[in-house]
Scaffold this active site. Sequence first.
Site, short mmCIF file in Angstrom:
data_model
loop_
_atom_site.label_atom_id
_atom_site.label_comp_id
_atom_site.label_asym_id
_atom_site.label_seq_id
_atom_site.Cartn_x
_atom_site.Cartn_y
_atom_site.Cartn_z
N ARG A 58 46.12 -28.39 -8.40
CA ARG A 58 44.97 -28.34 -9.30
C ARG A 58 44.72 -26.89 -9.71
O ARG A 58 44.99 -26.48 -10.81
CB ARG A 58 43.73 -28.98 -8.65
CG ARG A 58 42.61 -29.30 -9.66
CD ARG A 58 41.75 -28.11 -10.03
NE ARG A 58 41.15 -27.47 -8.86
CZ ARG A 58 40.58 -26.28 -8.90
NH1 ARG A 58 40.53 -25.58 -10.04
NH2 ARG A 58 40.07 -25.75 -7.80
N ASP A 59 44.26 -26.04 -8.79
CA ASP A 59 44.05 -24.62 -9.12
C ASP A 59 45.37 -23.97 -9.51
O ASP A 59 45.44 -23.15 -10.42
CB ASP A 59 43.43 -23.88 -7.92
CG ASP A 59 42.50 -22.76 -8.33
OD1 ASP A 59 42.81 -22.05 -9.30
OD2 ASP A 59 41.45 -22.58 -7.69
N HIS A 86 46.76 -23.63 -13.19
CA HIS A 86 46.53 -22.45 -14.04
C HIS A 86 47.76 -21.54 -14.04
O HIS A 86 48.13 -20.98 -15.07
CB HIS A 86 45.33 -21.65 -13.52
CG HIS A 86 44.01 -22.33 -13.70
ND1 HIS A 86 43.43 -22.55 -14.93
CD2 HIS A 86 43.13 -22.82 -12.77
CE1 HIS A 86 42.26 -23.15 -14.77
NE2 HIS A 86 42.06 -23.33 -13.47
N SER A 120 34.71 -18.28 -7.27
CA SER A 120 35.57 -18.50 -8.44
C SER A 120 36.19 -17.22 -8.98
O SER A 120 37.32 -17.23 -9.48
CB SER A 120 34.77 -19.16 -9.57
OG SER A 120 33.96 -20.19 -9.08
N HIS A 143 35.93 -21.87 -0.71
CA HIS A 143 37.08 -21.81 -1.62
C HIS A 143 37.19 -20.37 -2.10
O HIS A 143 36.29 -19.87 -2.79
CB HIS A 143 36.85 -22.76 -2.80
CG HIS A 143 37.87 -22.66 -3.90
ND1 HIS A 143 38.92 -23.54 -4.03
CD2 HIS A 143 37.98 -21.79 -4.94
CE1 HIS A 143 39.63 -23.23 -5.11
NE2 HIS A 143 39.08 -22.17 -5.68
N HIS A 187 39.29 -16.87 -3.81
CA HIS A 187 40.33 -16.35 -4.71
C HIS A 187 40.68 -14.94 -4.26
O HIS A 187 39.85 -14.23 -3.70
CB HIS A 187 39.85 -16.36 -6.17
CG HIS A 187 40.05 -17.69 -6.82
ND1 HIS A 187 41.19 -18.02 -7.52
CD2 HIS A 187 39.27 -18.80 -6.85
CE1 HIS A 187 41.11 -19.26 -7.96
NE2 HIS A 187 39.94 -19.76 -7.56
N TYR A 196 34.32 -14.61 -15.09
CA TYR A 196 35.29 -15.68 -15.29
C TYR A 196 36.57 -15.16 -15.93
O TYR A 196 36.53 -14.30 -16.81
CB TYR A 196 34.71 -16.75 -16.24
CG TYR A 196 34.00 -17.88 -15.57
CD1 TYR A 196 34.66 -18.71 -14.66
CD2 TYR A 196 32.67 -18.15 -15.86
CE1 TYR A 196 34.01 -19.77 -14.06
CE2 TYR A 196 32.01 -19.21 -15.26
CZ TYR A 196 32.69 -20.02 -14.36
OH TYR A 196 32.05 -21.06 -13.76
#
EC number: 4.1.3.39
Length: 342
Positions: free
Chosen positions: A15-16, A19, A169, A196, A198, A287
């Site tokens: 899923r991630d 990207h 995120s 979660h 990054h 973002y």
Amino acid sequence: MAKKRDVWITEVALRDGSHAVAHQYTVEQVVKIAKALDEANVPYIEVAHGDGLAGSSLQYGLSRTNELELIEAAVSVCKQSKIAVLLLPGIGTMKDLQQVAGLGAKMARIATHVTEADVSAQHIGLAKELGMETVGFLMMAHMAPVEKLVEQAKLMESYGADAVYVVDSAGALLPHEVRDRIRALKQHVGVEIGFHGHNNLSLAMANSLVAIEEGATRIDGSVRCLGAGAGNTQTEVLVAVLDRLGVKTGIDLYKMMDLAEEIVAPMLPAPQEITRDSLVLGYAGVYSSFLLHARRIAEKLGMDARDILVELGKRKVVGGQEDMIVDVAVEMAKKRAESLVQ
């Protein structure tokens, strides 16, 4: 027989990681990865477009293969792992949730901006009605003070979420900030807490370990670090580190190493690295979708895109406010021109 687990890992490479491969996964690739993850005894495998169910679009990137086919394929080869999906209300719909439940997905992760948990009520409620394990996913968690995060997590809990995640995120949180957030949630929220991460500041692993120290029992990882920006916490490394710490994941470490090296690595268009781009996103706390917009306007105005991104971060601009990029850049250019005149 299922091994005992202290921490439940959700693998997000399908899923991630979408990207990182420009949403070009094929059924064959998903089958290969999901089957290997299942054999390694990974409890949850998330499968969807990078931006969640129904994310395939010109705005977010078009999928090569319909995600429903990918989800169905993953379900078909998993004997013990449960397939999870991500849904962002406003992108994915109630109908999408019903469809994936019908295909055999067992977990729904309902994601909102950290201050907008109220938009998740219907979707969390429906996921529970469908018999799915349901997770509240509070994105861009660095953008809200701890008290606000607790308030929003309690809302998700009240809607029926079985767990609530602190979602970094932008890869912007520092370890002490993760500690403060997880500790507060453990004190005030009655459901399981997850994290979660990054890796934009090279802190995904450190932050995941801090989260576990503070009582988080749900952690996201991505095999070979496959995810947006600089990727996520690298699953096979996380499993090894937790094993050294005596924290049981129930996952077969050698099988994870092998699938990372032999199956996932050859699929990568390029290795996951902390590039200048991903570093500035983590540093500014914005973002990833802002990056290209900032570059374009910076080029027109003769500015450095990094200055624009850092200013946007200071102003806590959120996804959906892309129009602010132009306003902020023009304002900065005017100030610069005025200072040169003086």
